[in-house]
Motif scaffolding. Structure first.
Motif, PDB file in Angstrom:
ATOM      1  N   ARG A  88     -62.372  26.602 -64.791  1.00 34.10           N
ATOM      2  CA  ARG A  88     -63.532  25.774 -65.146  1.00 34.10           C
ATOM      3  C   ARG A  88     -63.093  24.655 -66.086  1.00 34.10           C
ATOM      4  O   ARG A  88     -62.519  24.897 -67.154  1.00 34.10           O
ATOM      5  N   ASP A 117     -65.752  23.501 -61.350  1.00 33.11           N
ATOM      6  CA  ASP A 117     -65.252  24.851 -61.091  1.00 33.11           C
ATOM      7  C   ASP A 117     -64.331  24.819 -59.885  1.00 33.11           C
ATOM      8  O   ASP A 117     -64.748  24.422 -58.790  1.00 33.11           O
ATOM      9  N   ILE A 118     -63.099  25.262 -60.079  1.00 31.84           N
ATOM     10  CA  ILE A 118     -62.101  25.240 -59.009  1.00 31.84           C
ATOM     11  C   ILE A 118     -61.624  26.654 -58.732  1.00 31.84           C
ATOM     12  O   ILE A 118     -61.218  27.378 -59.648  1.00 31.84           O
ATOM     13  N   SER A 129     -64.050  23.449 -54.769  1.00 34.96           N
ATOM     14  CA  SER A 129     -64.559  23.147 -56.106  1.00 34.96           C
ATOM     15  C   SER A 129     -66.033  22.771 -56.061  1.00 34.96           C
ATOM     16  O   SER A 129     -66.555  22.377 -55.019  1.00 34.96           O
ATOM     17  N   TYR A 183     -68.954  20.625 -58.680  1.00 33.51           N
ATOM     18  CA  TYR A 183     -69.146  19.777 -59.860  1.00 33.51           C
ATOM     19  C   TYR A 183     -70.638  19.646 -60.102  1.00 33.51           C
ATOM     20  O   TYR A 183     -71.385  19.213 -59.215  1.00 33.51           O
ATOM     21  N   ASP A 185     -57.564  17.397 -57.618  1.00 33.61           N
ATOM     22  CA  ASP A 185     -59.021  17.291 -57.566  1.00 33.61           C
ATOM     23  C   ASP A 185     -59.492  16.441 -58.738  1.00 33.61           C
ATOM     24  O   ASP A 185     -58.683  15.841 -59.451  1.00 33.61           O
TER      25      ASP A 185
END
Length: 301
Positions: free
Chosen positions: A21, A46-47, A52, A54, A164
């Motif tokens: 995160r 959050d990946i 992910s 957002y 990312d």
């Protein structure tokens, strides 16, 4: 039993066993004619291994509390259900998801009571520049790109193993830890990160047939950017179209009761449907005039 139609927007975030995160401070100027009014929002990226998400931290917390309240009232039964406005409902309502490994990207936005899932069909074409600087604790390198009607400058770090970034941005050889547009209207800067180890998942809320809750249940309308732009133009021209359609349905369905109440600028409560519509149209058009500096101008102009 007469049902109540409520306005309740739920943003569910599905998480796996371990999530990386990242916390970004998003600064933005909604009104280009009032550049002193700078809004701030903490956004979460959050990946995990599959992709992910957002989204706004405050909105997620607000929606989660509202969801818990709704579940409690549904279990208790009764004909009246109410959702109180949260103290910090969040200023940013959009959400972005990316699916690995091909980075299939979707932007989730709402227009009135309709929810949209907009497919991003253009990958940013980055030009990596030699300039480097330290941002926070990370060594970063500069890159630039044109996207969405704005010129963007990004700083990415190869010290974090993710290609990312915040919002729809990705495609650099490292995580984007800072990005801002040329007008300084929108900027996102990494301010912290941690690993979330607890598995969390949100199950679909089961709503009885006699209760209609807008924003809960149903799927987003999947559209292209051009289709969303067309829907946005319709909304600008007639911002209360959905409300008027609900009123018409209310008049023709004896099993459905739609309750409208709004407060004017001076605090007066209005419940007459026609007055409500006029007040909503007035306030929405005023808000649109002051929200003239979107993150993606090409999406609405």
């Amino acid at each position: 039993m007469k049902s109540k139609i409520l306005f309740f927007i739920l943003v569910g975030v599905l998480t796996n066993a371990q999530i990386n995160r990242f916390f970004y401070e998003y600064k933005f100027i909604p009104d280009s004619n009032n550049k002193e009014d700078v809004k701030k929002e903490i956004m979460l990226l959050d990946i995990d291994k599959s992709g992910s998400s957002y989204y706004s931290h405050d909105k997620f917390v607000s929606d989660s509390i509202g969801r818990a309240e709704l579940e409690k009232q549904l279990k208790a039964g009764g004909g009246n259900i109410s959702i109180n406005r949260r103290e910090k409902p969040g200023q940013v309502s959009f959400k972005v998801t990316k699916e690995y490994p091909d980075f299939k990207t979707y932007l989730f936005r709402s227009i009135s009571t309709d929810k949209y899932k907009i497919k991003e069909d253009k990958k940013q074409e980055w030009k990596i520049l030699p300039e480097k600087q330290k941002i926070g604790e990370y060594n970063a390198q500069k890159a630039v790109a044109s996207f969405g009607g704005r010129e963007w400058t990004a700083w990415f770090t190869t010290e974090l193993p993710f290609q990312d970034g915040p919002y729809v941005f990705y495609g650099l050889p490292g995580l984007i830890i800072k990005i801002e547009d040329a007008t300084n209207s929108h900027s996102m800067v990494l301010v912290g990160n941690k690993i979330i180890k607890t598995a969390v998942s949100e199950q679909e809320l089961q709503v009885p047939d006699h209760v209609k809750v807008l924003g809960v249940g149903g799927k987003e309308i999947e559209v292209t950017k051009d289709q969303f732009k067309k829907a946005w133009k319709t909304y600008e021209n007639d911002p209360t179209k959905n409300m008027k359609e609900l009123m018409m349905k209310n008049g023709g369905d004896s099993n459905t009761k739609v309750s409208f109440k709004v407060k004017t600028a001076d605090g007066k409560e209005i419940s007459d449907p026609n007055q409500v519509i006029r007040e909503m149209e007035k306030s929405t058009k005023e808000a649109l005039k002051k929200n003239n500096n979107p993150i993606e101008p090409d999406l609405v102009n």
